[in-house]
Design an enzyme around this catalytic site. Sequence first.
Site, PDB file in Angstrom:
ATOM      1  CG  ASN A   1      -1.683   2.005   8.691  1.00 45.25           C
ATOM      2  OD1 ASN A   1      -2.190   2.840   7.099  1.00 45.25           O
ATOM      3  ND2 ASN A   1      -2.453   1.865   9.376  1.00 45.25           N
TER       4      ASN A   1
ATOM      5  CG  HIS B   1      -4.010  -0.247   4.087  1.00 41.04           C
ATOM      6  ND1 HIS B   1      -3.117   1.238   4.299  1.00 41.04           N
ATOM      7  CD2 HIS B   1      -4.870  -0.179   4.902  1.00 41.04           C
ATOM      8  CE1 HIS B   1      -3.112   1.512   5.619  1.00 41.04           C
ATOM      9  NE2 HIS B   1      -4.126   0.595   5.595  1.00 41.04           N
TER      10      HIS B   1
ATOM     11  CB  CYS C   1      -7.179   2.731   5.968  1.00 44.41           C
ATOM     12  SG  CYS C   1      -6.133   3.506   7.316  1.00 44.41           S
TER      13      CYS C   1
END
Length: 324
Positions: A281, A251, A112
């Site tokens: 996500n 994020h 990520c």
Amino acid sequence: MRAVIRGIGSFLPQRVMTNLEMSEIVETSDAWIQERTGIRERHIADEGQFTSDLGYEAALKALQDAGMTADDIDLIVVATSTPDLTFPATATMIQERLGMRHGAAFDIQAVCSGFIYGMHVTNALLKSGGAKRALLIGAETFSRILDWTDRGTCVLFGDGAGAVVIEAVEEGALLKEDASGILQTFVRSDGAHRDMLYVDGGPSRTQTVGHLRMLGNQVFKHAVTDIAQVIRDCAEQAGVDIADIDWFVPHQANQRILTAVAKRLKLRPEQVISTVAQHANTSAASVPLAMDTAVKDGRIKKGDLVMLEAFGGGFTWGAALLRY
Ligand code: UT7
């Protein structure tokens, strides 16, 4: 030299999957997902639609936004943990799709945090003369590595891509009042926590792709603390006061993480760009997807001070401060 963002673009697969659809697959509810994560829906790639396809579409939009073509680019960096194939790099596949027969292309794998790591590396290459104009892409099809029987993870992720065109400009060539550019990047990792968020397969160990595994509540605690600290470190290294930051582009893992970090840094809720409700996500794609959203809807304007951050498997984490 200074690395300046010249264009931004993003791409989402057409298919939208709602929380209600999730509740037909695993024992969950729209209410639980929204309350615990802020997620309402996510985009899922079609069968036959791959990470390189999403990345390619985002790259085209970023190039168009920059008023450039692939001829102007000499470096492609793709941040992904869901490459089309183990090799070649997804970056070279996108290079081929763009009809680009010159320059260099490679992938970065920091889960990520991939887009922040990609910005760290691209910034260094551009500033040192290693490249002149780069396409930095975050592209993922996490739907392909989810265990669709595990409600603790499958409800959290989505597919998508975002891209920026970054150009190396001589400081002297910039107008005096033009302060735009990447001011600071700072990345961290700590392999001691790798068992909290990982994929249980891979070419060398299992000869399979594997599925994402996560101890969600443990990751949550580390994420809030480490993100807040890396932002403080990044701002300090840049000699910038956090109070002067216009926009915070985090994020997009969980709305509760975004809110907790913003609170620790005394950022106002309206400064936080949140797309977690619509995108969920999307790993390395989440920061450029969120940033593109805020640029296109007019919130982030030329000259604004923007802090990007991410946290992911490894653990890896990092931040990037830029003047748009
Ligand atoms: O991008 C990389 C970084 N990733 C992250 O930052 C993710 C960080 N973690 C999180 O976002 C949160 O920890 C989650 C959203 C994953 C989970 O939220 P939580 O508040 O930490 O819940 P929990 O894991 O402590 O679980 C609470 C309860 C459990 O039930 P019991 O044991 O209390 O009976 C879970 O089984 O919630 C249950 N649960 C669910 N219930 C309905 C877990 N997933 C679900 C679900 N629907 N989808």
